[in-house]
Design an enzyme around this catalytic site. Structure first.
Site, PDB file in Angstrom:
ATOM      1  N   GLU A 109      30.885  -7.647   3.549  1.00 16.47           N
ATOM      2  CA  GLU A 109      31.034  -6.941   1.931  1.00 16.47           C
ATOM      3  C   GLU A 109      29.481  -7.590   1.357  1.00 16.47           C
ATOM      4  O   GLU A 109      28.674  -7.321   0.755  1.00 16.47           O
ATOM      5  CB  GLU A 109      32.260  -7.153   1.099  1.00 16.47           C
ATOM      6  CG  GLU A 109      33.198  -6.253   1.182  1.00 16.47           C
ATOM      7  CD  GLU A 109      33.327  -4.697   1.373  1.00 16.47           C
ATOM      8  OE1 GLU A 109      33.584  -4.434   1.725  1.00 16.47           O
ATOM      9  OE2 GLU A 109      31.920  -4.000   0.319  1.00 16.47           O
ATOM     10  N   ARG A 142      25.555  -5.482   0.529  1.00 20.42           N
ATOM     11  CA  ARG A 142      25.520  -4.895  -0.982  1.00 20.42           C
ATOM     12  C   ARG A 142      25.207  -6.591  -1.011  1.00 20.42           C
ATOM     13  O   ARG A 142      23.725  -6.079  -2.287  1.00 20.42           O
ATOM     14  CB  ARG A 142      27.062  -5.520  -1.601  1.00 20.42           C
ATOM     15  CG  ARG A 142      28.197  -4.278  -0.976  1.00 20.42           C
ATOM     16  CD  ARG A 142      29.547  -4.666  -1.977  1.00 20.42           C
ATOM     17  NE  ARG A 142      30.954  -4.008  -1.853  1.00 20.42           N
ATOM     18  CZ  ARG A 142      31.087  -3.299  -2.209  1.00 20.42           C
ATOM     19  NH1 ARG A 142      31.300  -3.051  -3.668  1.00 20.42           N
ATOM     20  NH2 ARG A 142      32.531  -2.749  -1.752  1.00 20.42           N
ATOM     21  N   ASP A 192      33.964   1.958  12.261  1.00 23.32           N
ATOM     22  CA  ASP A 192      33.099   2.784  12.035  1.00 23.32           C
ATOM     23  C   ASP A 192      31.358   1.895  11.828  1.00 23.32           C
ATOM     24  O   ASP A 192      31.201   2.448  12.623  1.00 23.32           O
ATOM     25  CB  ASP A 192      33.388   2.913  11.082  1.00 23.32           C
ATOM     26  CG  ASP A 192      32.642   2.100   9.259  1.00 23.32           C
ATOM     27  OD1 ASP A 192      34.129   0.902   9.732  1.00 23.32           O
ATOM     28  OD2 ASP A 192      34.009   3.021   8.151  1.00 23.32           O
ATOM     29  N   GLU A 200      31.207   8.977   2.496  1.00 22.56           N
ATOM     30  CA  GLU A 200      30.651   9.721   4.139  1.00 22.56           C
ATOM     31  C   GLU A 200      30.076  11.100   4.025  1.00 22.56           C
ATOM     32  O   GLU A 200      29.314  11.027   4.630  1.00 22.56           O
ATOM     33  CB  GLU A 200      32.169   9.115   4.923  1.00 22.56           C
ATOM     34  CG  GLU A 200      32.133   7.487   5.172  1.00 22.56           C
ATOM     35  CD  GLU A 200      32.867   6.374   3.843  1.00 22.56           C
ATOM     36  OE1 GLU A 200      32.231   5.294   3.832  1.00 22.56           O
ATOM     37  OE2 GLU A 200      33.126   7.493   2.565  1.00 22.56           O
TER      38      GLU A 200
END
Length: 640
Positions: free
Chosen positions: A262, A266, A396, A528
């Site tokens: 993360e 980010r 993913d 998504e």
């Protein structure tokens, strides 16, 4: 024996007199005190103390592994030499025209057309004030070379990042829709600024801020995530507020437990894109380099596979408590490549690229069941922990970063290309299914048994397969584009009756793209599905994708907009919304950005020049012409 080295002491312990024993014991106690005092008081003693004080799961930082200290020393050398050099790049895929003309930079084109005047109009900063600020900041770094290298980076772009008219569509209806998305962003931002400024996310119902435990004590996730969105939307007052906060208030001296994944997507991704879009260093480069150093100790494992959690203060790292047998997660250690390559390009330090390339090497060595990549890998043994495969959560973005690494390298990273198309072939053979009602979906694989479930997170794959279609085998290009369209259609079908989609939906028990479990019915402002709409619009210009995107805008307004921001909802099958009181930072970074791009002309952040990281932060393609020119003067960290 040590006794023989002590003067006045016989070889036999039995021959020691009382006074000699006393002297010997006094000497021995002094020696022990000296040794242990050195252990705890030498300058690097914090690393040694961890041997005794850390959790059993933590991995101590090893100085000799070439991580944070090497990066820090390299950074010091660069500053002494007069600055750091950014990077640049090329292409993505458009199936509308498979044949391409030789690339010519937009700056070169403008010079020919307007004698250089238009080049002034197309510079990246939106105002003279910002341009002056960028120059002033560059000189603060002693970086005449920085300015030149940034201009070189701009010269490699095929098109201006913000388009001829900031991507404004000629169709009035489409432009009206785009302006509505911009208004949503301003509304979300204004409420964040009013009630949660400096915190990570807004709680719009209670009108306060949320910090959370993903970022290791770092603050301002919504600010960092919003920088590029505000900039491309032309919300310059808001952008400058965000930029000023980064310059004056972003504090990296935290001592908490952070998600490596993360923080990378980010914070590192958001700061990289802000720099590349604006050219304003405004402390961005220094922050990026310091943050990059803080992430490196996570790689100090026997295999080099990083652990998922890192203490940004001490450098200790460990695996998530819920991860099977202390394993690392495929979607986490596989979603570092884009950002780390750019860290190497900016710092001229190969260590970041070396870390992610080492992950590649290990994955290529180990056996993959049926060609599939399971979600859990031991950072100690380098073996798969269990055979659970998913294109949704846990897996993913690993696949996303394979094709995007290839595109970001100006299509020179052949290893990424081979891995991506090999994985896609295995996915098609083992996971892609067709429902009784004709919907194409990607099931999950558990040790050879299919689980006929698809997560909202897996809906990014329509866009992923689409942007990779043009570089597949010639006979499969149309097939890949069709597959991308089918998966995007399936995800759209899951968006009912509220026109918002559940966290996961199933294709068994008579259900078709339906959440059959109460625990799967929530929607947390995820991007998504809209992401795939945007890519499929760019690739095909089929108007249905814009219509589907507008359906999502209307649904967000009806069900998620509250008095003081936007909130997720707990049940997408209930028309009376129950809100979860959280405005996620990725709503600002991804959901609204993809909607804005969907209703913009294709020349706003054109896919020929940019790839988006998994948090929708645009990163430039590092073009071959830039790499070769840069390589002559320093080092470029893409394979040439």
């Amino acid at each position: 024996m040590v006794f023989r080295k002590l003067p006045g002491v016989s070889a036999s312990g039995m021959g020691l007199r009382l006074s000699q024993k006393f002297v010997f014991l006094l000497f021995l106690s002094g020696l022990v005190t000296l040794c242990f005092g050195a252990l705890f008081f030498l300058p690097d003693s914090v690393r040694l103390k961890r041997i005794f004080l850390s959790k059993t799961e933590t991995q101590p930082v090893t100085v000799g592994s070439g991580s944070e200290n090497d990066a820090r020393e390299h950074l010091k050398r660069l500053k002494n030499q007069g600055g750091m050099t950014p990077a640049k790049g090329e292409t993505s895929t458009k199936l509308k025209s498979l044949s391409r003309k030789p690339p010519v930079s937009y700056e070169a084109t403008e010079e020919r057309l307007a004698g250089g005047k238009a080049q002034e109009d197309l510079t990246l900063p939106r105002s003279k004030t910002e341009s002056a600020s960028a120059k002033a900041t560059s000189s603060d770094h002693g970086a005449s070379s920085d300015t030149l290298s940034y201009n070189k980076f701009k010269g490699c772009l095929l098109k201006p990042p913000l388009g001829r008219d900031n991507g404004k569509p000629s169709d009035p209806k489409t432009n009206e829709r785009r302006e509505k998305v911009k208004e949503m962003m301003k509304f979300a931002w204004d409420n964040y600024k009013r009630y949660a400024w400096g915190k990570n996310e807004l709680r719009p119902l209670t009108r306060n801020g949320h910090i959370g435990n993903m970022f290791g004590g770092l603050r301002g996730a919504s600010i960092i995530d919003s920088l590029d969105t505000l900039y491309i939307m032309g919300l310059m007052e808001e952008y400058n507020d965000a930029k000023d906060w980064v310059q004056t208030s972003l504090d990296l001296n935290s001592n908490g437990e952070a998600s490596l994944f993360e923080v990378n997507i980010r914070y590192v991704g958001g700061l990289l894109s802000a720099y590349y879009l604006t050219g304003e260093e405004v402390r961005l480069i220094d922050v990026l380099m310091e943050l990059g150093e803080k992430l490196l100790p996570a790689f100090n494992t026997p295999t080099g596979i990083p652990r998922g959690v890192i203490n940004l203060g001490s450098g200790t790292s460990w695996s998530w408590g819920w991860a099977s047998a202390g394993s690392s997660i495929l979607a986490e250690f596989g979603t570092l490549h884009l950002e780390f390559v750019h860290l190497s390009e900016l710092s001229r330090n190969p260590i970041y690229t070396e870390k992610v390339m080492n992950i590649r090497k290990l994955l290529n060595k180990i056996e993959k069941p049926h060609g599939l990549y399971p979600n859990f890998l031991s950072p100690v043994s380098g073996n798969w922990v269990q055979h659970h495969v998913s294109i949704g959560g846990l897996g993913d973005s690993f696949y996303e970063y394979l094709i995007k690494s290839y595109l970001m390298s100006d299509k020179t990273d052949g290893d990424a290309k081979t891995m991506y198309y090999g994985a896609l072939e295995a996915i098609e053979a083992n996971l892609v299914q067709k429902s009784p009602g004709g919907l194409t979906y990607m099931a999950e694989w558990r040790g050879g048994i299919l689980d006929h479930k698809m997560g909202h997170l897996a809906c990014f794959s329509g866009g992923m397969i689409g942007i990779g279609a043009d570089d597949g085998a010639p006979e499969k290009r149309q097939h890949y584009l069709d597959l991308a369209a089918e998966i995007t259609h399936t995800c759209h079908e899951s968006y009912t009756p509220t026109k918002l989609g559940p966290e996961a939906f199933r294709f068994d028990g008579g259900g078709e793209a339906t959440a059959t479990r109460l625990s799967d019915r929530y929607y947390i402002l995820r991007p998504e599905v809209i992401e795939s709409y945007m890519y499929m619009w760019r690739l095909t210009h089929d108007p249905k994708y814009r219509e589907w995107g507008w359906e999502a805008v209307e649904a967000l307004e009806q069900h998620c907009r509250v008095e003081s921001g936007f909130s997720g909802i707990r049940d997408v099958y209930t028309m009376t919304a129950s809100h979860d009181n959280m405005q996620q930072s990725f709503f600002l970074s991804e959901t609204l950005k993809y909607l804005y791009l969907l209703f913009s002309d294709d020349d706003l952040l054109p896919l020929e020049d940019w790839v988006f990281n998994t948090e929708a932060h645009p990163l430039p393609i590092i073009r071959k012409s830039y790499k070769h020119d840069f390589h002559e003067k320093s080092t470029s960290f893409f394979p040439l």
